[in-house]
Design a protein around this motif. Structure first.
Motif, PDB file in Angstrom:
ATOM      1  N   GLN A   1       0.742  -1.129   0.073  1.00 33.31           N
ATOM      2  CA  GLN A   1      -0.160  -0.028   0.182  1.00 33.31           C
ATOM      3  C   GLN A   1       1.075   1.320   0.040  1.00 33.31           C
ATOM      4  O   GLN A   1       1.841   1.268   0.819  1.00 33.31           O
ATOM      5  N   GLY A   2       0.510   2.354  -0.782  1.00 37.30           N
ATOM      6  CA  GLY A   2       1.259   3.377  -0.862  1.00 37.30           C
ATOM      7  C   GLY A   2       0.675   4.608  -0.061  1.00 37.30           C
ATOM      8  O   GLY A   2      -0.553   4.743   0.137  1.00 37.30           O
ATOM      9  N   ASP A   3       1.545   5.818   0.108  1.00 40.13           N
ATOM     10  CA  ASP A   3       0.856   6.780   0.849  1.00 40.13           C
ATOM     11  C   ASP A   3       0.665   8.115  -0.411  1.00 40.13           C
ATOM     12  O   ASP A   3       0.912   7.749  -1.366  1.00 40.13           O
ATOM     13  N   ILE A   4       0.346   9.146   0.373  1.00 40.30           N
ATOM     14  CA  ILE A   4       0.134  10.326  -0.582  1.00 40.30           C
ATOM     15  C   ILE A   4       1.512  10.791  -1.031  1.00 40.30           C
ATOM     16  O   ILE A   4       1.371  11.239  -2.217  1.00 40.30           O
ATOM     17  N   LYS A   5       2.886  10.641  -0.427  1.00 36.66           N
ATOM     18  CA  LYS A   5       3.830  10.930  -1.145  1.00 36.66           C
ATOM     19  C   LYS A   5       4.104  10.117  -2.395  1.00 36.66           C
ATOM     20  O   LYS A   5       4.642  10.456  -3.418  1.00 36.66           O
ATOM     21  N   LYS A   6       3.799   8.456  -2.426  1.00 36.66           N
ATOM     22  CA  LYS A   6       3.920   7.731  -3.527  1.00 36.66           C
ATOM     23  C   LYS A   6       2.956   8.233  -4.582  1.00 36.66           C
ATOM     24  O   LYS A   6       3.490   7.986  -5.769  1.00 36.66           O
ATOM     25  N   LEU A   7       1.866   8.459  -4.334  1.00 38.69           N
ATOM     26  CA  LEU A   7       0.663   8.813  -5.085  1.00 38.69           C
ATOM     27  C   LEU A   7       1.237  10.158  -5.888  1.00 38.69           C
ATOM     28  O   LEU A   7       1.266  10.368  -7.327  1.00 38.69           O
TER      29      LEU A   7
ATOM     30  N   LYS B   1       4.420  11.092  -6.317  1.00 39.83           N
ATOM     31  CA  LYS B   1       5.417  11.031  -7.166  1.00 39.83           C
ATOM     32  C   LYS B   1       5.272  10.255  -8.645  1.00 39.83           C
ATOM     33  O   LYS B   1       5.545  10.632  -9.279  1.00 39.83           O
ATOM     34  N   LEU B   2       4.344   9.188  -8.142  1.00 40.74           N
ATOM     35  CA  LEU B   2       4.104   8.404  -9.395  1.00 40.74           C
ATOM     36  C   LEU B   2       3.366   9.056 -10.488  1.00 40.74           C
ATOM     37  O   LEU B   2       3.488   9.078 -11.811  1.00 40.74           O
ATOM     38  N   TYR B   3       2.212   9.899  -9.956  1.00 38.06           N
ATOM     39  CA  TYR B   3       1.281  10.337 -11.205  1.00 38.06           C
ATOM     40  C   TYR B   3       1.423  12.033 -11.325  1.00 38.06           C
ATOM     41  O   TYR B   3       0.412  12.583 -11.732  1.00 38.06           O
ATOM     42  N   HIS B   4       2.095  12.394 -10.412  1.00 37.69           N
ATOM     43  CA  HIS B   4       2.606  13.950 -10.460  1.00 37.69           C
ATOM     44  C   HIS B   4       1.246  14.969 -10.475  1.00 37.69           C
ATOM     45  O   HIS B   4       1.072  15.878 -11.395  1.00 37.69           O
ATOM     46  N   ILE B   5       0.585  14.552  -9.203  1.00 36.69           N
ATOM     47  CA  ILE B   5      -0.565  15.391  -8.778  1.00 36.69           C
ATOM     48  C   ILE B   5      -0.588  16.167  -7.571  1.00 36.69           C
ATOM     49  O   ILE B   5       0.602  15.701  -6.836  1.00 36.69           O
ATOM     50  N   GLU B   6      -1.055  16.981  -7.277  1.00 42.07           N
ATOM     51  CA  GLU B   6      -0.814  17.687  -6.097  1.00 42.07           C
ATOM     52  C   GLU B   6      -1.670  17.028  -5.040  1.00 42.07           C
ATOM     53  O   GLU B   6      -2.845  16.710  -5.266  1.00 42.07           O
TER      54      GLU B   6
ATOM     55  N   PHE C   1      -7.884   8.575  -1.570  1.00 42.61           N
ATOM     56  CA  PHE C   1      -7.510   7.634  -2.424  1.00 42.61           C
ATOM     57  C   PHE C   1      -6.873   6.289  -1.758  1.00 42.61           C
ATOM     58  O   PHE C   1      -7.033   6.349  -0.389  1.00 42.61           O
ATOM     59  N   MET C   2      -6.628   5.470  -2.507  1.00 48.06           N
ATOM     60  CA  MET C   2      -6.137   4.052  -2.386  1.00 48.06           C
ATOM     61  C   MET C   2      -5.023   3.716  -3.227  1.00 48.06           C
ATOM     62  O   MET C   2      -5.426   3.838  -4.485  1.00 48.06           O
ATOM     63  N   LEU C   3      -3.930   3.293  -2.784  1.00 48.84           N
ATOM     64  CA  LEU C   3      -2.807   3.021  -3.907  1.00 48.84           C
ATOM     65  C   LEU C   3      -1.942   1.797  -3.389  1.00 48.84           C
ATOM     66  O   LEU C   3      -1.856   1.637  -2.270  1.00 48.84           O
ATOM     67  N   TYR C   4      -1.906   0.894  -4.350  1.00 48.49           N
ATOM     68  CA  TYR C   4      -1.177  -0.386  -4.488  1.00 48.49           C
ATOM     69  C   TYR C   4      -0.145  -0.224  -5.492  1.00 48.49           C
ATOM     70  O   TYR C   4      -0.686  -0.355  -6.503  1.00 48.49           O
ATOM     71  N   THR C   5       1.031  -0.761  -5.155  1.00 57.02           N
ATOM     72  CA  THR C   5       2.289  -0.949  -6.193  1.00 57.02           C
ATOM     73  C   THR C   5       2.767  -2.211  -6.109  1.00 57.02           C
ATOM     74  O   THR C   5       2.491  -3.175  -4.800  1.00 57.02           O
TER      75      THR C   5
ATOM     76  N   GLU D   1      -0.192  -2.435 -10.449  1.00 57.42           N
ATOM     77  CA  GLU D   1      -0.327  -1.005  -9.654  1.00 57.42           C
ATOM     78  C   GLU D   1      -1.840  -1.030  -9.615  1.00 57.42           C
ATOM     79  O   GLU D   1      -2.588  -1.558 -10.551  1.00 57.42           O
ATOM     80  N   LEU D   2      -2.154  -0.410  -8.771  1.00 60.44           N
ATOM     81  CA  LEU D   2      -3.873  -0.280  -8.672  1.00 60.44           C
ATOM     82  C   LEU D   2      -3.943   1.141  -7.793  1.00 60.44           C
ATOM     83  O   LEU D   2      -3.531   1.339  -6.785  1.00 60.44           O
TER      84      LEU D   2
END
Length: 164
Positions: A57-63, A65-70, A77-81, A90-91
């Motif tokens: 599971q990823g955190d906001i920093k990872k989100l 970094k990966l998708y270049h969003i503010e 959100f929910m992020l899995y890598t 990736e999810l």
């Protein structure tokens, strides 16, 4: 005496029918029409449909970094890598604060797909295949992105989150 019994019978039928109608309405009232679920609720549906244990599971920093969003554009959100950098899984379930931002986030994810395509195309063909078969879609303020052998099941679970 007979008319009295008919009146009681009608009263009980009326009560029974009222209870059925109230029960049916109560069953649909868990979510108002048009109300969006949380990213956690959508993620839970997906987690029930597929096994995410192989991912982290990823955190906001990872989100960011990966998708270049503010970070301040994201409501939930929910992020899995993939647990390893030799896997493409990736999810991402991203609920933006404003529906107008969803399309821009989708475009940023397309850039991520392009970068992953370059990374895996010659190096790991089986992972490249997963990237090519990705699912990327928006629904209201949500952006859904999946790269996985089980992307179709993830997509079905995502779609079902809006059904009663």
């Amino acid at each position: 005496m007979k008319p009295y019994r008919q009146e009681i019978w009608k009263y009980f039928v009326f009560l029974f029918m009222s209870a059925v109608v109230i029960g049916a309405l109560a069953g649909c009232s868990g979510k108002q029409a048009g109300e969006e679920p949380s990213a956690a609720a959508v993620g839970e549906r997906i987690h029930q449909a597929v096994n995410l244990d192989e991912m982290k599971q990823g955190d906001i920093k990872k989100l960011v970094k990966l998708y270049h969003i503010e970070a301040d554009e994201v409501e939930d959100f929910m992020l899995y890598t993939a647990a390893s950098n030799v896997k493409a899984d990736e999810l991402a379930i991203i609920k933006v604060k404003d529906a107008d931002q969803a399309e821009r986030v989708k475009q940023n994810i397309l850039q991520r797909i392009d970068a992953q395509t370059v990374k895996f195309k010659d190096y790991r063909p089986e992972e490249y295949f997963l990237i090519e078969k990705h699912v990327l879609k928006t629904k209201g303020r949500f952006v859904f992105f999946a790269v996985s052998k089980e992307a179709a099941q993830m997509e079905a679970a995502f779609d079902s989150a809006w059904q009663h």
